[in-house]
Design a protein around this motif. Structure first.
Motif, short mmCIF file in Angstrom:
data_model
loop_
_atom_site.label_atom_id
_atom_site.label_comp_id
_atom_site.label_asym_id
_atom_site.label_seq_id
_atom_site.Cartn_x
_atom_site.Cartn_y
_atom_site.Cartn_z
N ILE A 129 0.85 -1.19 0.00
CA ILE A 129 0.00 0.00 0.00
C ILE A 129 0.89 1.24 0.00
CG2 ILE A 129 -1.91 -1.12 1.23
CD1 ILE A 129 -0.98 0.22 3.79
N PHE B 238 -4.08 0.27 -1.94
CA PHE B 238 -3.29 -0.79 -2.55
C PHE B 238 -2.62 -0.29 -3.83
CE2 PHE B 238 -6.12 -3.85 -0.23
CZ PHE B 238 -5.12 -4.51 0.45
N GLN C 265 -9.24 -3.39 1.55
CA GLN C 265 -9.06 -1.94 1.46
C GLN C 265 -9.88 -1.22 2.53
OE1 GLN C 265 -7.05 0.01 -1.24
NE2 GLN C 265 -7.16 0.95 0.77
#
Length: 644
Positions: free
Chosen positions: A469, A475, A511
């Motif tokens: 990330i 990401f 996420q």
């Protein structure tokens, strides 16, 4: 078989527990009735998706939810909180949905050398005089030349042997009624139990003979998630045994704000008190039986908890705590008879609580400050206790300021796709190599079932270190590894393959999980930063940092700095001090003076309300970055991540 008044039988596996429950109640309701704890971090609102169970047989009315995948639905998975009982059922509770009380971590964290020493360094300053003590008296028998009344004779003996002024002595009617017969049957050789109640000392009980060594008490950390009790020998200031359980209020909400809302909406204030007192009584009973004692031997209980838990314990209304101007009903409750709130110890036994500071800084923090004797040190120090809320105290012997940051329950596993509380099987440490290989360590070294707070923090740090990330927490789409994949819900990174887990499901971080964690760490950092700047100081002025509680037990300090949860300070300044809430409660029970110092500490601390603090909100927005939007505040992280 249908039962009277449309009641049905729900049979739970693998525990082989059956309950009867009304039609229309949820499977989660049925589990509570059977004293089965299913993970329901949201309190049954259907938002956390943790209470998944498998419906083997039976008729239900299950509300739609996005937390059950199509594949899981085919296997019979439903959310217990969203599934109403419409007939006899057989339900399997899978391993990942269980809350196993035997897995609660209750140690004093001995793996950290000096942790307990740091938290008990000031004990030599206190006189060895417990809050409740027993003294053996050999009284002179009355005569024609010595015709003092029985109670006055007893008081005179207490004055001489315990150095207690006559004018502060008090007693109860039960003692007065029994006293004449008892004194004569015991040939004037008796043991008096003295309990300190503010400015008075109560003669709680008088027993025949010398039983002064049979003096025991209980120290309790009344946590939002767990309740931990220590059985203490008050005669020699030793800990005999420890026991813990999940706080049964979990069924009404993962955090105390949810519980206040539930209690108001369901007229359930009395229920909130009852279930909490039942937990404490269960712990006391277990400790007493295991150590071959009697309930009658327990003369006092000292409880340390946050402000809301203290309110629930006494049956006080906590609703104004969540309304402006955020005021508790009481910050300090004087000692009362334990039986008045339903705690089962000696009939005349006393209940003490540690004083709260404000709506969101409670007796557990006053207890923590007492435990590390922050009120006695010259060095400017930070005490940080991270849980659903992050409570922070900054100061030294001359001044102390404190605040509470609503970090949310992410660090306790709530709101995280594979999150769980710190228990056996929880991933506590994560390492990600440059080749994106992942090495995980679990609590108890068992196959992983999920990931707890310290593991999540470690994971976040390693994701940014390895380039999975970026500093915004997003990401990097060009990652060349099979661990990175896109699902219907977005991108995720596989930490442990399903073939290696206890649940036979992939353990992933998504996420959404990452953004949730960044918000939580930002709340902690911005609270610390706001306190420091409000006192006109900088990070370099902090000489010592104490990390308290179970979360700190497994925390990797370097990772906490890398993600920007803690300021960029030298790791050598940080010390783990264990469960300071229960340590301070024990100190208070062992030493009357320590209990009085705790009250002084609470009155000395200045409480900062962050909800209306503009500086806090500005800092919070800046801290929603890894580690921070201003990388110059984190020079060691800039070097670590090779940021210009």
């Amino acid at each position: 078989m249908t039962l009277e008044n449309s009641r049905y039988k729900v049979h739970f596996l693998p525990g082989d527990v059956s309950v009867e429950i009304e039609k229309g109640k949820t499977v989660l309701d049925a589990s509570y009735k059977g004293d089965l704890f299913i993970n329901a971090l949201c309190g049954g609102d259907g938002t956390c998706g943790k209470c998944k169970v498998i419906l083997n047989t039976g008729k239900v009315d299950s509300l739609p939810t996005t937390h059950i995948s199509e594949a899981e639905a085919k296997q019979g998975y439903v959310l217990a909180c969203r599934t109403k009982v419409m007939g006899d059922l057989e339900v399997l509770i899978p391993e990942e949905s269980k809350l196993d009380k035997s897995q609660i971590l209750i140690s004093d964290y001995p793996q950290f050398s000096g942790s307990l020493a740091a938290a008990t360094s000031g004990l030599e300053q206190f006189e060895k005089k417990p809050l409740v003590r027993k003294i053996y008296l050999e009284l002179s028998p009355p005569s024609l030349d010595d015709c003092m009344a029985d109670y006055e004779r007893l008081c005179q003996g207490v004055m001489v042997h315990a150095n207690v002024p006559w004018e502060v002595l008090a007693t109860n009617l039960t003692v007065l009624k029994r006293l004449p017969t008892l004194l004569r049957d015991a040939h004037w050789k008796v043991t008096a139990t003295l309990g300190y109640r503010g400015s008075s000392v109560e003669i709680m009980e008088v027993q025949a003979g010398d039983v002064s060594a049979q003096n025991f008490g209980i120290a309790v950390d009344v946590g939002t998630t767990t309740v931990v009790a220590h059985l203490l020998n008050l005669s020699n200031a030793e800990t005999i045994d420890v026991e813990a359980t999940y706080n049964s209020q979990i069924k009404y909400g993962d955090d105390y704000i949810q519980r206040i809302i539930y209690a108001v909406q369901n007229n359930a204030m009395e229920i909130m008190q009852e279930v909490l007192v039942e937990d404490i009584n269960h712990l006391i009973s277990t400790l007493v039986k295991r150590n071959k004692l009697s309930i009658h031997d327990i003369g006092a209980v000292v409880c340390a908890g946050n402000t809301v838990m203290t309110h629930f314990l006494f049956g006080l209304d906590p609703t104004n705590i969540r309304r402006e101007p955020y005021l508790p009903s009481a910050s300090f409750v004087p000692p009362i008879k334990a039986d008045d709130v339903g705690i089962k110890i000696n009939g005349n036994g006393l209940l003490y609580t540690l004083p709260c500071v404000g709506a969101y800084v409670g007796g557990d923090i006053s207890s923590g400050v007492l435990a590390i004797r922050l009120d006695k040190v010259d060095a400017v120090s930070l005490l940080i206790d991270i849980g659903t809320n992050g409570e922070i105290v900054l100061g030294n012997k001359d001044w102390m300021v404190c605040c509470s940051a609503s970090a949310g329950p992410a660090f306790e596993g709530s709101g995280i796709s594979c999150g769980m509380r710190a228990a056996k099987g929880a991933i506590e440490k994560v390492t990600i190599t440059k080749n994106f290989d992942v090495v995980c360590k679990t609590i108890g070294n068992t196959p992983p079932s999920g990931i707890c707070g310290s593991g999540l923090l470690d994971c976040l740090a390693n994701l940014v270190r390895s380039g999975v990330i970026d500093r915004t927490g997003n990401f990097q789409k060009g990652i060349d590894t099979e661990r990175f994949r896109k699902t219907d819900d977005g991108y995720e990174f596989i930490l442990v393959d399903k073939n290696e887990t206890a649940t036979k499901k992939d353990i992933v971080i998504t996420q959404a999980d990452i953004q949730n964690l960044i918000r939580s760490k930002a709340a902690i950092y911005s609270a610390i930063s706001t306190l420091i700047e409000s006192m006109g100081m900088g990070v370099n002025d902090i000489e010592q940092v104490y990390l308290a509680g179970g979360f700190g037990n497994y925390l990797d300090i370097r990772s906490a700095i890398t993600i920007g949860m803690l300021p960029d300070i030298s790791v050598s300044k940080v010390q783990f001090v264990g469960n300071t809430s229960v340590i301070g409660a024990k100190m208070s029970l062992f030493y009357k003076d320590a209990y009085e110092v705790a009250q002084t500490i609470a009155s000395k601390m200045t409480y900062f309300d962050l909800m209306s603090n503009n500086k806090y909100m500005e800092e919070y927005m800046s801290a929603n970055f890894l580690p921070h939007t201003d990388i110059e505040k984190f020079p060691s992280v800039a070097e670590e991540l090779m940021v210009p």
